[in-house]
Design a protein around this motif. Structure first.
Motif, PDB file in Angstrom:
ATOM      1  N   PRO A 107      15.292  45.878  60.714  1.00  0.00           N
ATOM      2  CA  PRO A 107      16.069  46.970  61.250  1.00  0.00           C
ATOM      3  C   PRO A 107      17.541  46.539  62.054  1.00  0.00           C
ATOM      4  CG  PRO A 107      14.008  46.337  62.510  1.00  0.00           C
ATOM      5  CD  PRO A 107      14.185  45.662  61.215  1.00  0.00           C
ATOM      6  N   SER A 108      18.156  47.332  62.169  1.00  0.00           N
ATOM      7  CA  SER A 108      19.267  47.250  63.140  1.00  0.00           C
ATOM      8  C   SER A 108      19.210  47.292  64.663  1.00  0.00           C
ATOM      9  CB  SER A 108      20.498  48.206  62.754  1.00  0.00           C
ATOM     10  OG  SER A 108      20.166  49.364  63.213  1.00  0.00           O
ATOM     11  N   ASP A 110      20.432  49.154  66.658  1.00  0.00           N
ATOM     12  CA  ASP A 110      20.031  50.564  67.002  1.00  0.00           C
ATOM     13  C   ASP A 110      18.761  51.156  66.427  1.00  0.00           C
ATOM     14  OD1 ASP A 110      22.562  50.890  68.082  1.00  0.00           O
ATOM     15  OD2 ASP A 110      23.713  51.268  66.450  1.00  0.00           O
ATOM     16  N   GLU A 111      18.367  51.126  65.357  1.00  0.00           N
ATOM     17  CA  GLU A 111      17.173  51.376  64.702  1.00  0.00           C
ATOM     18  C   GLU A 111      15.887  50.781  65.341  1.00  0.00           C
ATOM     19  OE1 GLU A 111      18.472  51.751  60.237  1.00  0.00           O
ATOM     20  OE2 GLU A 111      17.600  49.921  60.855  1.00  0.00           O
ATOM     21  N   LEU A 114      15.356  52.525  68.800  1.00  0.00           N
ATOM     22  CA  LEU A 114      14.751  53.707  68.712  1.00  0.00           C
ATOM     23  C   LEU A 114      13.379  53.547  68.315  1.00  0.00           C
ATOM     24  CD1 LEU A 114      17.197  55.677  66.458  1.00  0.00           C
ATOM     25  CD2 LEU A 114      16.888  56.191  68.790  1.00  0.00           C
ATOM     26  N   MET A 115      12.968  52.523  67.513  1.00  0.00           N
ATOM     27  CA  MET A 115      11.586  52.056  67.229  1.00  0.00           C
ATOM     28  C   MET A 115      10.604  52.165  68.668  1.00  0.00           C
ATOM     29  SD  MET A 115      11.945  50.085  63.968  1.00  0.00           S
ATOM     30  CE  MET A 115      10.283  49.489  63.844  1.00  0.00           C
TER      31      MET A 115
END
Length: 666
Positions: A107-108, A110-111, A114-115
């Motif tokens: 994941p980036s 940002d991703e 969010l996680m």
């Protein structure tokens, strides 16, 4: 916290797999025994030592008071026996003020943010962290593993021991420099107070690389040293798309790197040399501090010159509050001017996604120590220093709060060097507190819980310890024989077995069915994979490469595995097996005192196991002594599997007790 203690003697251990309340390290108990969820420790016996496992204990309706429900994966990982050798107890676990997780592959930033922000099971998670030399700690966040990088208290100090993620824990993500770009504008305070020499030049017992004549250095010298350390670190992450700018400020500001204006990548020798040169140009001036104007400049640079997709970060390094000189007739507006940088930073964060890290140079303690030392040498010294000299980091903390950045850092050279070394290797983004926990339902029904297996009779702890010591000695002797035979004979006397086989070998039995399964594995590991000429005793030991090995291997201790395997796996009632049955019976009565132990006589079967394993350990110990005493072979035989040399060529004459074959074989 409600006291809770469950043991294998008074509680049934039931396992549960698949999605549901019980999973990861979450364990369910009766809500009659525990009113609210708690951190806990599961202590497990095994491999000669007692291990402690951090667990999250959750009360669940429907769980009987004498039942503990544990995840199948946890039980398998730690080889927990349902009926003995474990204790579960509730324990206190402080919540870190800051928990920093490392960005995993995939994941980036940002991703991942969010996680982490939306993980329903993260709040309340229990883990152990902070011990030197301990293995990395990983936290499962909605199916993705994040490594715990740091767990800090409110003073910024590392926490150690049993910890839990609290509802007010600030979660942060560290993205290594090789995972993505970060555009950074460093705002370096160059006001007059940066000339004060209240920063200790010694950091944790090591002196700076360049020699200094004084015990302290100026705040400006400390900033330059830390920035140069950052450049050294950043060089190791060359090739990452990122832009950088260094801006000095007091009541005005100017970009020192890159030359002219804008931002530039630090990716080659020329740009690194240019940045180093710019850092050396940092110097204090006799002037005030306008943080608001400096933040406006940083926002402009990041908006106009930052790379698309890169993290946007302002690093503000200062020793004090905002103080912008104003005309005398407007002096009544000084309070409003002090608040302006906070509003500006809030707008930059909301509108452009710019984050801010603040590093406060010096503190009241460091300054007070230095100021007291000036009383005999400074003309006009007074007990109270002018407020413009005293570090004041209140505004830096307010800026961090509105900008969604990293925690505020305050201190001397050690704090500066640690921060900028980290900045060179990556970037930290604050995610915020975890979402309130949303625990799923228990995946087992009341009927399934009640139908769980009954507890087996608990083994005598002394017998358990004796068993573990004996089986570990047998495994160690196995390894020593393999190593010594490779050195002396050129091949292993025992072909390698899988870790799973050794795991089954270590399991202690409670009845005849379990013993029957265990003897099959033991026969396979020690007899079936034994060098072929040693498996079947002969009258003439000279057929062996090392005739002295006949003593330990042919005296009956190894062949009893063969007899017992056949006895328990074949039809014992046929007339043709009467002689084999007699031999097996003699082995059984020698170890247990009975020709036919009861199927559920746990003590008899465990005594049987222990006797066989001790025989194996002694046998292999004697074989190792023979191998060690043998001379080195004249020529090493190539390592060949036994099946490939079932009919070797004729033997050569023995040399010093070791027979060297004309064709090597195993």
């Amino acid at each position: 916290m409600t006291a809770l203690r469950c043991t294998a003697q008074d509680t049934r251990l039931v396992t549960a797999g698949g999605p549901g309340l019980v999973g990861d390290n979450r364990i369910a108990v009766s809500d009659a025994r525990l009113a609210a969820e708690s951190a806990g420790v599961l202590q497990v016996d095994g491999l000669g030592a007692r291990r402690s496992v951090a667990v999250r204990i959750v009360p669940a309706p429907g769980v009987p008071s004498d039942v503990v429900v544990a995840p199948t994966g946890l039980v398998q990982e730690h080889r927990i026996r349902a009926d003995e050798g474990w204790d579960l107890m509730a324990a206190d676990a402080p919540a870190p003020a800051v928990l920093e997780l490392e960005l995993p592959s995939g994941p980036s930033l940002d991703e991942a943010a969010l996680m982490v922000r939306g993980a329903p099971l993260l709040c309340g998670h229990v883990f152990v962290h902070g011990y030197d030399g301990a293995a990395d700690v990983w936290i499962d966040v909605s199916g993705t593993l994040f490594r715990v990088r740091r767990a800090l208290d409110h003073a910024g100090q590392q926490l150690r021991g049993l910890l839990r993620v609290g509802g007010d824990t600030t979660l942060a993500l560290f993205a290594p420099g090789d995972r993505g770009g970060v555009d950074v504008v460093v705002l370096a305070d160059c006001s007059g107070s940066m000339s004060i020499q209240d920063i200790p030049a010694q950091v944790e017992g090591r002196w700076l690389s360049r020699l200094r004549g004084n015990a302290t250095i100026s705040r400006m010298d400390a900033l330059r040293d830390a920035l140069l350390s950052m450049v050294d670190t950043r060089v190791r992450y060359a090739g990452v798309g990122a832009r950088f700018a260094l801006v000095k400020f007091d009541h005005e500001n100017a970009t020192l790197f890159p030359s002219g204006d804008g931002m530039a990548e630090v990716s080659d020798a020329a740009s690194i040399a240019q940045l180093r040169g710019a850092i050396t140009l940092l110097n204090h001036r006799t002037s005030g501090t306008d943080i608001g104007k400096a933040l406006h400049k940083a926002g402009e640079l990041l908006h106009r010159y930052g790379a698309p997709g890169n993290e946007r970060l302002v690093v503000l390094v200062s020793d004090g509050a905002n103080w912008a000189p104003v005309p005398e007739e407007r002096s009544g507006e000084s309070v409003a001017a002090t608040q302006d940088p906070v509003s500006l930073m809030e707008d930059l964060h909301a509108g452009l996604g710019i984050r801010l890290h603040a590093v406060g140079i010096s503190d009241e303690t460091l300054f007070g120590r230095w100021w007291q030392g000036q009383r005999w040498s400074r003309e006009g010294w007074t007990p109270q220093a002018h407020p413009s000299m005293v570090p004041d980091h209140q505004m830096l903390g307010e800026l961090v709060t509105v900008a969604g950045g990293d925690r505020q850092r305050i201190g001397g050279l050690d704090v500066l060097e640690e921060y900028f070394a980290e900045l060179g290797s990556g970037v930290v983004r604050t995610v915020g507190p975890p979402m309130p926990p949303r625990l799923p339902q228990l995946q087992l029904s009341a009927e399934e819980l009640m139908a769980g297996p009954a507890r087996r009779p608990a083994a005598d702890p002394r017998q358990r310890r004796a068993w573990e010591a004996a089986v570990e000695e047998a495994v160690a002797a196995y390894s020593r024989v393999c190593e010594a035979s490779r050195a002396r004979l050129g091949f292993q006397l025992l072909r390698s077995s899988s870790p799973a086989d050794f795991g089954r070998l270590r399991q202690q039995c409670a009845n005849r069915a379990e013993f029957t399964s265990w003897i099959s594995v033991t026969y396979q590991v020690f007899n079936e994979r034994l060098h072929a000429p040693l498996r079947y005793p002969k009258k003439d030991p000279s057929v062996l490469e090392l005739p002295q090995l006949a003593g330990p291997f042919w005296d009956g201790r190894m062949s009893q595995l063969h007899e017992l395997r056949n006895f328990y796996h074949h039809d014992r009632d046929v007339e043709q097996r009467s002689e084999q049955n007699r031999r097996a019976g003699e082995i059984i009565v020698r170890h247990t005192g009975s020709y036919d132990p009861d199927e559920s006589d746990t003590a008899a079967w465990q005594t049987f196991q222990l006797g066989l394993v001790r025989d194996l350990a002694a046998l292999l110990g004697e074989a190792h002594g023979v191998l060690e005493a043998a001379p080195e072979p004249v020529a090493a035989a190539p390592a060949v599997e036994p099946e490939e040399a079932a009919h070797p060529a004729g033997p050569a004459e023995p040399v010093g007790g070791v027979r060297i074959k004309s064709q090597g074989y195993d």
